[in-house]
Design a protein around this motif. Structure first.
Motif, PDB file in Angstrom:
ATOM      1  N   LEU A   1       5.195   2.979  -0.648  1.00  0.00           N
ATOM      2  CA  LEU A   1       5.403   3.217  -2.137  1.00  0.00           C
ATOM      3  C   LEU A   1       6.091   2.140  -2.693  1.00  0.00           C
ATOM      4  N   GLY A   2       5.402   1.366  -3.563  1.00  0.00           N
ATOM      5  CA  GLY A   2       5.921   0.197  -4.338  1.00  0.00           C
ATOM      6  C   GLY A   2       6.812   0.691  -5.603  1.00  0.00           C
ATOM      7  N   SER A   3       7.863  -0.116  -5.546  1.00  0.00           N
ATOM      8  CA  SER A   3       8.908   0.376  -6.757  1.00  0.00           C
ATOM      9  C   SER A   3       8.408  -0.203  -8.032  1.00  0.00           C
ATOM     10  N   HIS A   4       7.430  -1.181  -7.890  1.00  0.00           N
ATOM     11  CA  HIS A   4       6.948  -1.826  -9.307  1.00  0.00           C
ATOM     12  C   HIS A   4       5.332  -1.449  -9.210  1.00  0.00           C
ATOM     13  N   PHE A   5       4.713  -0.991  -8.160  1.00  0.00           N
ATOM     14  CA  PHE A   5       3.244  -0.757  -8.256  1.00  0.00           C
ATOM     15  C   PHE A   5       2.681   0.206  -9.081  1.00  0.00           C
ATOM     16  N   PRO A   6       1.799  -0.436 -10.056  1.00  0.00           N
ATOM     17  CA  PRO A   6       1.133   0.541 -11.009  1.00  0.00           C
ATOM     18  C   PRO A   6       0.512   1.580 -10.243  1.00  0.00           C
ATOM     19  N   GLU A   7      -0.151   2.519 -11.061  1.00  0.00           N
ATOM     20  CA  GLU A   7      -0.893   3.560 -10.531  1.00  0.00           C
ATOM     21  C   GLU A   7      -2.136   3.283  -9.790  1.00  0.00           C
ATOM     22  N   PRO A   8      -2.274   3.618  -8.453  1.00  0.00           N
ATOM     23  CA  PRO A   8      -1.746   4.806  -7.997  1.00  0.00           C
ATOM     24  C   PRO A   8      -0.635   4.526  -7.124  1.00  0.00           C
ATOM     25  N   THR A   9      -0.077   3.576  -6.961  1.00  0.00           N
ATOM     26  CA  THR A   9       1.555   3.335  -6.527  1.00  0.00           C
ATOM     27  C   THR A   9       1.482   3.458  -5.134  1.00  0.00           C
ATOM     28  N   GLY A  10       0.992   4.359  -4.423  1.00  0.00           N
ATOM     29  CA  GLY A  10       0.990   4.501  -2.872  1.00  0.00           C
ATOM     30  C   GLY A  10      -0.126   4.229  -2.054  1.00  0.00           C
ATOM     31  N   GLY A  11       0.177   3.914  -0.961  1.00  0.00           N
ATOM     32  CA  GLY A  11      -1.187   3.399  -0.230  1.00  0.00           C
ATOM     33  C   GLY A  11      -0.700   3.041   1.310  1.00  0.00           C
ATOM     34  N   LEU A  12      -1.826   2.970   2.084  1.00  0.00           N
ATOM     35  CA  LEU A  12      -1.739   2.697   3.494  1.00  0.00           C
ATOM     36  C   LEU A  12      -1.975   1.125   3.713  1.00  0.00           C
ATOM     37  N   VAL A  13      -1.014   0.416   4.555  1.00  0.00           N
ATOM     38  CA  VAL A  13      -1.465  -0.987   4.857  1.00  0.00           C
ATOM     39  C   VAL A  13      -2.326  -1.316   6.121  1.00  0.00           C
ATOM     40  N   ARG A  14      -3.144  -1.987   5.597  1.00  0.00           N
ATOM     41  CA  ARG A  14      -4.190  -2.497   6.734  1.00  0.00           C
ATOM     42  C   ARG A  14      -4.503  -4.039   6.855  1.00  0.00           C
ATOM     43  N   ARG A  15      -4.738  -4.355   8.199  1.00  0.00           N
ATOM     44  CA  ARG A  15      -5.049  -5.814   8.282  1.00  0.00           C
ATOM     45  C   ARG A  15      -6.164  -6.180   7.580  1.00  0.00           C
ATOM     46  N   ASP A  16      -6.051  -7.431   7.164  1.00  0.00           N
ATOM     47  CA  ASP A  16      -7.253  -7.971   6.569  1.00  0.00           C
ATOM     48  C   ASP A  16      -7.172  -9.603   6.850  1.00  0.00           C
ATOM     49  N   GLY A  17      -7.880  -9.777   8.327  1.00  0.00           N
ATOM     50  CA  GLY A  17      -7.743 -11.194   8.527  1.00  0.00           C
ATOM     51  C   GLY A  17      -6.283 -11.487   9.025  1.00  0.00           C
ATOM     52  N   ASP A  18      -5.827 -12.776   8.552  1.00  0.00           N
ATOM     53  CA  ASP A  18      -4.446 -13.056   8.797  1.00  0.00           C
ATOM     54  C   ASP A  18      -3.463 -12.247   8.006  1.00  0.00           C
ATOM     55  N   ALA A  19      -3.975 -11.511   7.042  1.00  0.00           N
ATOM     56  CA  ALA A  19      -2.990 -11.110   6.059  1.00  0.00           C
ATOM     57  C   ALA A  19      -3.027  -9.541   5.967  1.00  0.00           C
ATOM     58  N   PHE A  20      -2.870  -8.654   5.103  1.00  0.00           N
ATOM     59  CA  PHE A  20      -3.071  -7.228   4.882  1.00  0.00           C
ATOM     60  C   PHE A  20      -3.586  -6.900   3.623  1.00  0.00           C
ATOM     61  N   ARG A  21      -4.050  -5.740   3.514  1.00  0.00           N
ATOM     62  CA  ARG A  21      -4.452  -5.052   2.304  1.00  0.00           C
ATOM     63  C   ARG A  21      -3.776  -3.810   2.068  1.00  0.00           C
ATOM     64  N   LEU A  22      -3.924  -3.074   0.893  1.00  0.00           N
ATOM     65  CA  LEU A  22      -3.555  -1.709   0.518  1.00  0.00           C
ATOM     66  C   LEU A  22      -4.731  -0.921   0.324  1.00  0.00           C
ATOM     67  N   VAL A  23      -4.704   0.139   0.926  1.00  0.00           N
ATOM     68  CA  VAL A  23      -5.690   1.187   0.795  1.00  0.00           C
ATOM     69  C   VAL A  23      -4.905   2.137  -0.119  1.00  0.00           C
ATOM     70  N   ALA A  24      -5.594   2.298  -1.458  1.00  0.00           N
ATOM     71  CA  ALA A  24      -4.850   3.101  -2.266  1.00  0.00           C
ATOM     72  C   ALA A  24      -4.865   4.607  -1.917  1.00  0.00           C
ATOM     73  N   LEU A  25      -3.823   5.389  -2.125  1.00  0.00           N
ATOM     74  CA  LEU A  25      -4.160   6.869  -1.937  1.00  0.00           C
ATOM     75  C   LEU A  25      -3.967   7.344  -3.360  1.00  0.00           C
ATOM     76  N   ASP A  26      -4.742   8.416  -3.508  1.00  0.00           N
ATOM     77  CA  ASP A  26      -4.760   9.163  -5.029  1.00  0.00           C
ATOM     78  C   ASP A  26      -3.419  10.106  -5.136  1.00  0.00           C
TER      79      ASP A  26
END
Length: 290
Positions: free
Chosen positions: A265-290
């Motif tokens: 839950l990001g303190s400055h993330f715009p909507e949808p604000t929450g998500g799951l962290v997944r690996r994306d190559g050498d880094a990460f990505r956020l899979v947003a949740l409704d």
């Protein structure tokens, strides 16, 4: 306003304001349009068609064990601030807070992830005589002892001194400020609510871990300002006090959460604000949740 259920814990996002488009390039100068465009998953929620990142200010209202806990208190109304986007605001934040059942006199705890103007502002409200009174008069206000001690000894500019004087010191004067010794492995302040060190943006910054019935969520504070920092954990805020420590904190957190069902839950993330962290190559990505 969004809501998440973490086992028996309910989390509401309580919106204060959407930040102007110019905030992103100022706050995260390394998040250039080319960098943002390289992570197509950021659009359309987290970045606009011009590949400029979107940011917001909100609090998290947490119902846990029969208590009402507010994590960070935004910018606040009627505060004189150097940042034009924060200066002399007049938002319906308290009405939005009441709409999720958090009227000021029912809040039991306020957790301050760190002592910056956009995280402590609603600690206080103006009185008719121009002084500042606690907005949440029953609430114990918690922050890390290391955070408080840093600002007490730092050589700070007048604008930050004003913020401390109108939004932090009145809480201390009313005997409502509790300083927490946050251990390296975290300190549980309530069943299911643990404060963990997240230094870098400020020396004593904390993140908040919520746990119930095998479910978990992490409220970031400013160790992750925006989802673009999942794709590029090396991107630092222009106001990080210790950028190297900020990168270490962010990378460690994302590595721990990657592939789990813990909600970020990001303190400055715009909507949808929450998500799951997944690996994306050498880094990460956020899979947003409704």
């Amino acid at each position: 306003m969004a809501r998440w259920q973490i086992g028996d814990i309910t989390v509401h996002r309580v919106d204060e304001l959407t930040l102007p488009a110019g905030t992103g390039p100022w706050l995260l100068p390394g998040a250039t349009p080319d960098v943002v465009a390289g992570s197509s998953w950021l659009a359309p929620s987290f970045a606009g068609p011009d590949h400029v990142i979107n940011l917001a200010v909100h609090s998290f209202a947490v119902e846990v064990g029969g208590l009402r806990v507010l994590v960070d208190t935004g910018v606040g109304n009627g505060k004189t601030r150097a940042n034009p986007a924060w200066n002399q605001l007049d938002t319906p934040f308290l009405a939005r807070l009441a709409a999720v059942g958090f009227t000021p006199d029912t809040v039991d705890r306020v957790i301050l992830t760190h002592l910056h103007a956009d995280h402590v502002g609603w600690n206080t409200s103006a009185t008719p005589d121009g002084s500042w009174r606690p907005t949440f008069p029953r609430a114990r206000h918690l922050t890390a002892r290391a955070e408080d001690e840093y600002w007490a000894s730092a050589d700070i500019e007048p604008a930050r001194r004003q913020m401390l004087d109108d939004s932090v010191e009145p809480i201390r004067a009313h005997g409502l400020l509790d300083l927490v010794d946050v251990l390296p492995g975290g300190t549980e302040i309530l069943p299911g609510v643990t404060l963990v060190p997240a230094p870098g943006h400020t020396p004593g910054q904390i993140a908040v871990v919520l746990s119930s019935r095998g479910r978990r969520a992490v409220i970031t504070g400013d160790c992750v300002h925006h989802p673009v920092q999942l794709a590029r954990p090396d991107l630092c805020s222009c106001v990080d006090i210790d950028p190297a420590a900020a990168v270490r904190t962010r990378t460690r957190l994302l590595d721990e959460l990657a592939g789990t069902d813990t909600i970020l839950l990001g303190s400055h993330f715009p909507e949808p604000t929450g998500g799951l962290v997944r690996r994306d190559g050498d880094a990460f990505r956020l899979v947003a949740l409704d």
